[in-house]
Design a protein around this motif. Sequence first.
Motif, mmCIF file in Angstrom:
data_model
loop_
_atom_site.group_PDB
_atom_site.id
_atom_site.type_symbol
_atom_site.label_atom_id
_atom_site.label_comp_id
_atom_site.label_asym_id
_atom_site.label_seq_id
_atom_site.Cartn_x
_atom_site.Cartn_y
_atom_site.Cartn_z
ATOM 1 N N ALA A 100 0.843 -1.203 0.000
ATOM 2 C CA ALA A 100 0.000 0.000 0.000
ATOM 3 C C ALA A 100 0.874 1.248 0.000
ATOM 4 C CB ALA A 100 -0.930 0.010 1.206
ATOM 5 N N VAL A 101 0.419 2.262 -0.718
ATOM 6 C CA VAL A 101 1.139 3.529 -0.804
ATOM 7 C C VAL A 101 0.169 4.667 -0.508
ATOM 8 C CG1 VAL A 101 2.461 5.100 -2.272
ATOM 9 C CG2 VAL A 101 2.771 2.622 -2.490
ATOM 10 N N VAL A 102 0.584 5.562 0.361
ATOM 11 C CA VAL A 102 -0.168 6.778 0.663
ATOM 12 C C VAL A 102 0.639 7.938 0.115
ATOM 13 C CG1 VAL A 102 -1.170 8.220 2.474
ATOM 14 C CG2 VAL A 102 -1.083 5.730 2.766
ATOM 15 N N ALA A 103 0.069 8.661 -0.852
ATOM 16 C CA ALA A 103 0.842 9.718 -1.518
ATOM 17 C C ALA A 103 -0.097 10.773 -2.086
ATOM 18 C CB ALA A 103 1.697 9.122 -2.636
ATOM 19 N N PRO A 104 0.383 12.004 -2.233
ATOM 20 C CA PRO A 104 -0.412 13.049 -2.884
ATOM 21 C C PRO A 104 -0.618 12.702 -4.355
ATOM 22 C CG PRO A 104 1.807 13.826 -2.410
ATOM 23 C CD PRO A 104 1.663 12.514 -1.721
ATOM 24 N N PRO A 105 -1.652 13.270 -5.007
ATOM 25 C CA PRO A 105 -2.034 12.874 -6.369
ATOM 26 C C PRO A 105 -0.905 12.823 -7.391
ATOM 27 C CG PRO A 105 -3.698 14.300 -5.441
ATOM 28 C CD PRO A 105 -2.583 14.257 -4.439
ATOM 29 N N PRO A 106 -0.017 13.822 -7.503
ATOM 30 C CA PRO A 106 1.002 13.726 -8.566
ATOM 31 C C PRO A 106 1.914 12.508 -8.394
ATOM 32 C CG PRO A 106 0.893 15.958 -7.670
ATOM 33 C CD PRO A 106 0.107 15.077 -6.767
ATOM 34 N N ILE A 107 2.322 12.262 -7.134
ATOM 35 C CA ILE A 107 3.212 11.121 -6.886
ATOM 36 C C ILE A 107 2.436 9.818 -7.005
ATOM 37 C CG2 ILE A 107 4.715 10.027 -5.187
ATOM 38 C CD1 ILE A 107 5.407 12.750 -4.114
ATOM 39 N N ALA A 108 1.156 9.833 -6.620
ATOM 40 C CA ALA A 108 0.334 8.626 -6.701
ATOM 41 C C ALA A 108 0.254 8.116 -8.134
ATOM 42 C CB ALA A 108 -1.061 8.906 -6.156
ATOM 43 N N GLU A 109 0.160 9.038 -9.093
ATOM 44 C CA GLU A 109 0.103 8.623 -10.486
ATOM 45 C C GLU A 109 1.413 7.962 -10.919
ATOM 46 O OE1 GLU A 109 -2.517 8.618 -12.401
ATOM 47 O OE2 GLU A 109 -3.681 9.407 -10.713
ATOM 48 N N LEU A 147 0.625 -2.708 -6.159
ATOM 49 C CA LEU A 147 0.669 -1.458 -5.406
ATOM 50 C C LEU A 147 -0.724 -0.851 -5.329
ATOM 51 C CD1 LEU A 147 3.919 0.141 -6.880
ATOM 52 C CD2 LEU A 147 3.622 -0.765 -4.570
ATOM 53 N N LYS A 148 -1.219 -0.696 -4.102
ATOM 54 C CA LYS A 148 -2.527 -0.096 -3.890
ATOM 55 C C LYS A 148 -2.323 1.330 -3.375
ATOM 56 C CE LYS A 148 -4.167 -4.588 -2.192
ATOM 57 N NZ LYS A 148 -4.994 -5.012 -3.319
ATOM 58 N N VAL A 149 -2.830 2.330 -4.076
ATOM 59 C CA VAL A 149 -2.754 3.720 -3.628
ATOM 60 C C VAL A 149 -4.027 4.001 -2.838
ATOM 61 C CG1 VAL A 149 -2.551 6.127 -4.305
ATOM 62 C CG2 VAL A 149 -1.350 4.368 -5.613
ATOM 63 N N VAL A 150 -3.903 4.202 -1.545
ATOM 64 C CA VAL A 150 -5.064 4.360 -0.656
ATOM 65 C C VAL A 150 -4.817 5.510 0.310
ATOM 66 C CG1 VAL A 150 -5.671 1.907 -0.790
ATOM 67 C CG2 VAL A 150 -4.077 2.684 0.962
ATOM 68 N N GLY A 151 -5.827 5.797 1.113
ATOM 69 C CA GLY A 151 -5.691 6.808 2.150
ATOM 70 C C GLY A 151 -4.920 6.277 3.351
ATOM 71 N N ALA A 152 -4.494 7.189 4.218
ATOM 72 C CA ALA A 152 -3.656 6.799 5.352
ATOM 73 C C ALA A 152 -4.372 5.835 6.293
ATOM 74 C CB ALA A 152 -3.202 8.044 6.107
ATOM 75 N N GLU A 166 -6.935 3.815 5.674
ATOM 76 C CA GLU A 166 -7.153 2.510 5.037
ATOM 77 C C GLU A 166 -5.853 1.717 4.966
ATOM 78 O OE1 GLU A 166 -8.759 0.541 0.837
ATOM 79 O OE2 GLU A 166 -8.816 2.722 1.129
ATOM 80 N N ALA A 167 -4.745 2.412 4.700
ATOM 81 C CA ALA A 167 -3.454 1.730 4.612
ATOM 82 C C ALA A 167 -3.086 1.082 5.940
ATOM 83 C CB ALA A 167 -2.372 2.723 4.194
ATOM 84 N N ARG A 168 -3.303 1.799 7.027
ATOM 85 C CA ARG A 168 -2.940 1.231 8.337
ATOM 86 C C ARG A 168 -3.866 0.082 8.714
ATOM 87 N NH1 ARG A 168 -0.456 6.195 11.963
ATOM 88 N NH2 ARG A 168 0.543 7.263 10.221
ATOM 89 N N THR A 169 -5.134 0.180 8.292
ATOM 90 C CA THR A 169 -6.054 -0.935 8.544
ATOM 91 C C THR A 169 -5.627 -2.175 7.759
ATOM 92 O OG1 THR A 169 -7.895 0.585 8.928
ATOM 93 C CG2 THR A 169 -8.454 -1.693 8.384
ATOM 94 N N ASP A 225 -4.472 -5.709 9.445
ATOM 95 C CA ASP A 225 -5.193 -6.942 9.094
ATOM 96 C C ASP A 225 -4.343 -7.902 8.272
ATOM 97 O OD1 ASP A 225 -7.381 -5.939 10.407
ATOM 98 O OD2 ASP A 225 -8.376 -5.221 8.588
ATOM 99 N N LYS A 226 -3.092 -7.542 8.031
ATOM 100 C CA LYS A 226 -2.143 -8.353 7.257
ATOM 101 C C LYS A 226 -2.615 -8.582 5.824
ATOM 102 C CE LYS A 226 -2.040 -11.611 10.411
ATOM 103 N NZ LYS A 226 -1.682 -12.828 11.163
ATOM 104 N N GLU A 227 -3.333 -7.592 5.294
ATOM 105 C CA GLU A 227 -3.758 -7.639 3.901
ATOM 106 C C GLU A 227 -2.661 -7.149 2.967
ATOM 107 O OE1 GLU A 227 -6.585 -8.883 2.761
ATOM 108 O OE2 GLU A 227 -7.270 -9.386 4.780
ATOM 109 N N VAL A 228 -1.717 -6.392 3.516
ATOM 110 C CA VAL A 228 -0.553 -5.947 2.754
ATOM 111 C C VAL A 228 0.688 -6.228 3.590
ATOM 112 C CG1 VAL A 228 -1.779 -4.152 1.467
ATOM 113 C CG2 VAL A 228 -0.712 -3.585 3.660
#
Length: 319
Positions: free
Chosen positions: A37-46, A58-63, A65-68, A72-75
Motif C-alpha cells: 500500500a502507498v499513501v501519496a499526494p495525487p502527482p506522486i500517486a500517479e 501497489l494499492k494507492v489508498v488513504g492513510a 485505510e493503509a494502516r487498517t 489486518d495483514k492484507e498488505v
Amino acid sequence: MRTALVAAVAGAVVAFLLGLLTFGVQATVHPHDVPLAVVAPPPIAERVKAADSPEVDLKVVGADEARTLLADKEVYGVLEISPGKATIRLNPAVNPSGTQVAQQVLTGVAQGAGLPVGVEGQVVSAAERTAPLAASALLWVGGMISGLLFVVLKGRRLRLLSAVTTAVLVVGSVTGLLAWWGVTVSAKTLSFLLAVAVSFALLQAGLFKQLGIRAMGVLGILYLMAPAVAGQVPELLNPAYKAVLWSWTPFRFSAEGLRSLMYGGSIGAEWWVFGGIALAGLVLLLAGKEAQPDRADGVVDVGVHEADGLPRPERQHTA
C-alpha cells in the motif's frame, strides 16, 4: 539382479520426489502480485501506479485505510509519502520474508521519487523471526518420536494418555527454548502452543495405531516438505506449490497463528484447523484394532492351532 535394480530405481524416485517437494519450493521462488500500500499526494500517486508490475500489487489508498490493511495483514508494508520525506510502515506479525520484500520494493519507490526514506515498525530479532516455524516443527518432531517409541517398545495400553502427556512435556521444552532465545510467550500464545501440540500428538498416535511403524512413511515426509513451504510467502511461491502444499499444510497455520499472537494479534481459523486435526486423531485412536507388527522370524501368525490337524512349519518341532 532384479532386487538391486528395484532398490536403485526406488532410491532415485524417492530422491526426485523429495527434491520436488522440498528444495523445489525454494528453487522456484519468484514474487508475483505481492500486495503493498502507498499513501501519496495525487502527482506522486500517479507515478506510483505507473510503476506497478506483475511482481507487486501497489494499492494507492488513504492513510487510515493503509494502516487498517497493514494491521489486518492484507498488505506486507505501507509507504507513506509526505512533503520532503517517505516512511515505510511494517507489521511484525506479517511473515518476515514478505516484510523483507516489502521493505526492498517500497524503498525503491521512495528513492525513485527522490525522497529520503525511514522505517517504522517494531524491531524483530532473529529469534523472533525463527520462533513460529521452529516451534511448530519441534512440536511435530516431539510427538512423532514419542509415537514411534511407543510402537518400538511394544506399548499397547494408555496410548491416548501417552499422547497428551507428550504434548504437555514438549510444549514445556519448546517454551523453555523460546525463553532461552529471548522470546516472550504470553498465556494466550502458550494455550495455542498446547492446542497445536495436542492435535499433532493425537494425529500421530492415531496413525501409529492404525499403521504401526509404517506411519513414519507419512509423518516423516510431511515433516520434510511442510516447513519448507510453510515458511514462505504465498506470493513468492510457484502457483502449483501454493495450491498443492501451502494451502493445507498445518505448519503454515501454526506458524501464522503463533506469529500473530506473539505481537498482540488474534486468530480464529487456526483454532478450527487444529481442533479438526485433534478430532481426526481421536477417531483414528478409537477406531479399529491395533496394527499387528510382523514377527521377527518372518512367520505371520494366522491363528491356526494344533487342534486343527494342519501340518506345522518344518522348523517347528514337538518337545
